[in-house]
Scaffold this motif. Structure first.
Motif, PDB file in Angstrom:
ATOM      1  N   HIS A 108       0.836  -1.204   0.000  1.00  8.32           N
ATOM      2  CA  HIS A 108       0.000   0.000   0.000  1.00  8.32           C
ATOM      3  C   HIS A 108       0.875   1.259   0.000  1.00  8.32           C
ATOM      4  CE1 HIS A 108      -3.963  -1.777   0.287  1.00  8.32           C
ATOM      5  NE2 HIS A 108      -3.555  -2.571   1.265  1.00  8.32           N
ATOM      6  N   LEU A 109       1.964   1.235   0.764  1.00 10.73           N
ATOM      7  CA  LEU A 109       2.882   2.380   0.768  1.00 10.73           C
ATOM      8  C   LEU A 109       3.493   2.588  -0.615  1.00 10.73           C
ATOM      9  CD1 LEU A 109       4.770   1.842   4.170  1.00 10.73           C
ATOM     10  CD2 LEU A 109       3.001   3.534   3.668  1.00 10.73           C
ATOM     11  N   LEU A 110       3.837   1.492  -1.296  1.00  8.13           N
ATOM     12  CA  LEU A 110       4.402   1.592  -2.641  1.00  8.13           C
ATOM     13  C   LEU A 110       3.386   2.197  -3.600  1.00  8.13           C
ATOM     14  CD1 LEU A 110       6.667   0.934  -4.691  1.00  8.13           C
ATOM     15  CD2 LEU A 110       5.578  -1.315  -4.987  1.00  8.13           C
ATOM     16  N   ALA A 111       2.132   1.734  -3.520  1.00  6.22           N
ATOM     17  CA  ALA A 111       1.079   2.267  -4.388  1.00  6.22           C
ATOM     18  C   ALA A 111       0.871   3.751  -4.141  1.00  6.22           C
ATOM     19  CB  ALA A 111      -0.223   1.497  -4.162  1.00  6.22           C
ATOM     20  N   ASN A 112       0.942   4.150  -2.868  1.00  7.76           N
ATOM     21  CA  ASN A 112       0.800   5.569  -2.544  1.00  7.76           C
ATOM     22  C   ASN A 112       1.948   6.386  -3.135  1.00  7.76           C
ATOM     23  OD1 ASN A 112      -1.487   4.946  -1.091  1.00  7.76           O
ATOM     24  ND2 ASN A 112      -0.440   4.879   0.888  1.00  7.76           N
ATOM     25  N   GLY A 113       3.158   5.784  -3.141  1.00  8.67           N
ATOM     26  CA  GLY A 113       4.315   6.476  -3.704  1.00  8.67           C
ATOM     27  C   GLY A 113       4.194   6.705  -5.194  1.00  8.67           C
ATOM     28  N   PHE A 114       3.456   5.817  -5.860  1.00  9.89           N
ATOM     29  CA  PHE A 114       3.209   5.973  -7.291  1.00  9.89           C
ATOM     30  C   PHE A 114       1.951   6.795  -7.573  1.00  9.89           C
ATOM     31  CE2 PHE A 114       6.018   2.260  -7.867  1.00  9.89           C
ATOM     32  CZ  PHE A 114       6.709   2.641  -9.016  1.00  9.89           C
ATOM     33  N   ASN A 115       1.305   7.264  -6.469  1.00  9.11           N
ATOM     34  CA  ASN A 115       0.017   7.963  -6.606  1.00  9.11           C
ATOM     35  C   ASN A 115      -0.982   7.113  -7.388  1.00  9.11           C
ATOM     36  OD1 ASN A 115       0.832  10.337  -5.216  1.00  9.11           O
ATOM     37  ND2 ASN A 115       1.913  11.034  -7.064  1.00  9.11           N
ATOM     38  N   ASP A 116      -0.973   5.816  -7.076  1.00  8.71           N
ATOM     39  CA  ASP A 116      -1.853   4.845  -7.728  1.00  8.71           C
ATOM     40  C   ASP A 116      -1.583   4.724  -9.221  1.00  8.71           C
ATOM     41  OD1 ASP A 116      -3.299   3.657  -5.669  1.00  8.71           O
ATOM     42  OD2 ASP A 116      -4.693   5.350  -5.547  1.00  8.71           O
ATOM     43  N   GLY A 117      -0.387   5.166  -9.654  1.00  5.88           N
ATOM     44  CA  GLY A 117      -0.038   5.047 -11.067  1.00  5.88           C
ATOM     45  C   GLY A 117       0.932   3.907 -11.333  1.00  5.88           C
ATOM     46  N   MET A 118       1.139   3.031 -10.328  1.00  2.19           N
ATOM     47  CA  MET A 118       2.068   1.920 -10.511  1.00  2.19           C
ATOM     48  C   MET A 118       1.465   0.872 -11.441  1.00  2.19           C
ATOM     49  SD  MET A 118       1.707  -0.335  -7.020  1.00  2.19           S
ATOM     50  CE  MET A 118       0.147  -1.122  -6.583  1.00  2.19           C
ATOM     51  N   ARG A 119       2.340   0.098 -12.064  1.00  2.00           N
ATOM     52  CA  ARG A 119       1.906  -0.999 -12.932  1.00  2.00           C
ATOM     53  C   ARG A 119       2.718  -2.230 -12.553  1.00  2.00           C
ATOM     54  NH1 ARG A 119      -0.246  -2.088 -18.197  1.00  2.00           N
ATOM     55  NH2 ARG A 119       0.718  -3.941 -19.126  1.00  2.00           N
ATOM     56  N   ILE A 120       2.053  -3.216 -11.974  1.00  2.00           N
ATOM     57  CA  ILE A 120       2.698  -4.450 -11.565  1.00  2.00           C
ATOM     58  C   ILE A 120       2.402  -5.520 -12.612  1.00  2.00           C
ATOM     59  CG2 ILE A 120       2.782  -6.254  -9.798  1.00  2.00           C
ATOM     60  CD1 ILE A 120       1.967  -4.136  -7.761  1.00  2.00           C
ATOM     61  N   ASP A 121       3.436  -6.165 -13.098  1.00  2.00           N
ATOM     62  CA  ASP A 121       3.272  -7.195 -14.126  1.00  2.00           C
ATOM     63  C   ASP A 121       3.029  -8.577 -13.523  1.00  2.00           C
ATOM     64  OD1 ASP A 121       3.822  -5.421 -16.394  1.00  2.00           O
ATOM     65  OD2 ASP A 121       5.843  -5.337 -15.564  1.00  2.00           O
ATOM     66  N   ILE A 122       3.701  -8.859 -12.390  1.00  2.00           N
ATOM     67  CA  ILE A 122       3.577 -10.162 -11.735  1.00  2.00           C
ATOM     68  C   ILE A 122       3.409  -9.950 -10.242  1.00  2.00           C
ATOM     69  CG2 ILE A 122       4.695 -12.378 -11.275  1.00  2.00           C
ATOM     70  CD1 ILE A 122       6.376 -11.953 -13.788  1.00  2.00           C
ATOM     71  N   LEU A 123       2.453 -10.658  -9.651  1.00  2.00           N
ATOM     72  CA  LEU A 123       2.259 -10.621  -8.201  1.00  2.00           C
ATOM     73  C   LEU A 123       2.248 -12.043  -7.667  1.00  2.00           C
ATOM     74  CD1 LEU A 123       1.498  -8.984  -5.574  1.00  2.00           C
ATOM     75  CD2 LEU A 123      -0.875  -9.556  -6.121  1.00  2.00           C
ATOM     76  N   VAL A 124       3.096 -12.310  -6.665  1.00  2.00           N
ATOM     77  CA  VAL A 124       3.100 -13.589  -5.970  1.00  2.00           C
ATOM     78  C   VAL A 124       2.624 -13.338  -4.550  1.00  2.00           C
ATOM     79  CG1 VAL A 124       4.483 -15.522  -5.135  1.00  2.00           C
ATOM     80  CG2 VAL A 124       4.992 -14.507  -7.363  1.00  2.00           C
ATOM     81  N   ALA A 125       1.541 -13.976  -4.148  1.00  2.00           N
ATOM     82  CA  ALA A 125       0.999 -13.809  -2.797  1.00  2.00           C
ATOM     83  C   ALA A 125       1.271 -15.062  -1.977  1.00  2.00           C
ATOM     84  CB  ALA A 125      -0.497 -13.520  -2.851  1.00  2.00           C
ATOM     85  N   ASP A 126       2.254 -14.977  -1.083  1.00  2.00           N
ATOM     86  CA  ASP A 126       2.600 -16.107  -0.221  1.00  2.00           C
ATOM     87  C   ASP A 126       1.643 -16.150   0.972  1.00  2.00           C
ATOM     88  OD1 ASP A 126       3.893 -18.276   0.793  1.00  2.00           O
ATOM     89  OD2 ASP A 126       5.873 -17.338   0.911  1.00  2.00           O
ATOM     90  N   GLU A 127       1.395 -17.347   1.508  1.00  2.00           N
ATOM     91  CA  GLU A 127       0.447 -17.523   2.609  1.00  2.00           C
ATOM     92  C   GLU A 127      -0.890 -16.863   2.261  1.00  2.00           C
ATOM     93  OE1 GLU A 127       1.048 -19.158   5.553  1.00  2.00           O
ATOM     94  OE2 GLU A 127       3.046 -19.731   4.916  1.00  2.00           O
ATOM     95  N   ALA A 128      -1.347 -17.075   1.032  1.00  4.74           N
ATOM     96  CA  ALA A 128      -2.529 -16.377   0.522  1.00  4.74           C
ATOM     97  C   ALA A 128      -3.811 -16.755   1.263  1.00  4.74           C
ATOM     98  CB  ALA A 128      -2.691 -16.659  -0.966  1.00  4.74           C
TER      99      ALA A 128
END
Length: 260
Positions: A108-128
């Motif tokens: 969430h802090l990273l997304a805020n740093g991008f002002n919600d303009g970030m683009r993630i290509d791959i997401l791995v969710a451990d202990e999902a």
């Protein structure tokens, strides 16, 4: 080997969401880290996020991933556990790809740093499976949704230990996204699994069989317990004591989880 190949093949499909469940300490994290490196090398992905439930695990994953990349002599993939947008800008300027190892709060802090303009290509969710927890589950769910909104073609891999219904994690995938669930209790690395069974009407006698495949077992011996166990905890304790009478032993309790 079959489950490893299954996860690997399915995760190679473009624009896919995969939910994989396997026993604890079965090697699934190592497998996914290997896949993540290969995917970053072979595809057009430039930014990936590995979601870990705690900072301690995030630090461990960062160390393991960094070691793998160094061992493979890869120079164009950078790894960081800092949720800074400047890290991505610096990596882009240097012509490198970047893998963030973050907790859900730090995403969430990273997304805020991008002002919600970030683009993630791959997401791995451990202990999902922790998405079913109360407050922490809400934060995790929101982090996953925020990441998926950043890129309609994002590839997401959910990892959960011994989950009974891993397909439930794929319910929020877009209609056009390929969904794959891999559910197995077969270890993905070399590991000896021993099954303990109790003969009928013999409360203190337990037989042991070595698992060779999903349906075949090899008898390896038996023990007689010092007392009659009256609960699961006492069974585990007495069996562990009998097996480890001449040395140490590892006691594992059975766990089956359900994603809420």
């Amino acid at each position: 080997m079959a489950q490893r190949q299954s996860i690997w093949n399915r995760a190679r499909n473009p624009q896919s969401w995969i939910s994989a469940s396997a026993p604890t300490a079965s090697g699934k994290t190592f497998l996914v880290l290997q896949w993540l490196i290969d995917e970053m090398k072979a595809s057009g992905a430039t930014i990936a996020v590995y979601l870990a439930p705690t900072r301690a695990l995030a630090s461990e994953i960062e160390g393991n991933l960094t070691s793998l990349i160094k061992r493979m002599s890869i120079e164009d993939i950078e790894v960081t556990s800092l949720p800074l947008s400047a890290k991505h800008l610096d990596a882009s300027k240097a012509g490198k790809k970047l893998i963030y190892i973050l907790t859900q709060e730090r995403l969430h802090l990273l997304a805020n740093g991008f002002n919600d303009g970030m683009r993630i290509d791959i997401l791995v969710a451990d202990e999902a499976h922790k998405v079913g927890d109360h407050l922490r589950g809400v934060v995790l769910q929101d982090a996953i949704e925020r990441a998926s909104r950043s890129n309609p073609k994002i590839k997401i891999v959910f990892i959960s230990p011994a989950t009974q219904n891993p397909e439930a994690l794929l319910d929020d995938a877009p209609a056009t996204t390929r969904k794959e669930a891999v559910d197995s209790d077969i270890p993905t690395v070399l590991q000896n699994v021993v099954m303990a069974t109790q003969p009928s009407r013999k409360a203190t006698e337990w037989l042991f069989k070595l698992r060779q495949s999903k349906e075949t077992y090899l008898p390896i011996g038996s023990v007689t317990l010092q007392a009659r166990p009256t609960s699961l905890k006492k069974k585990l304790a007495l069996i562990a004591t009998s097996i480890g009478s001449k040395g140490g032993t590892l006691e594992l309790a059975p766990q089956i989880r359900t994603v809420a």
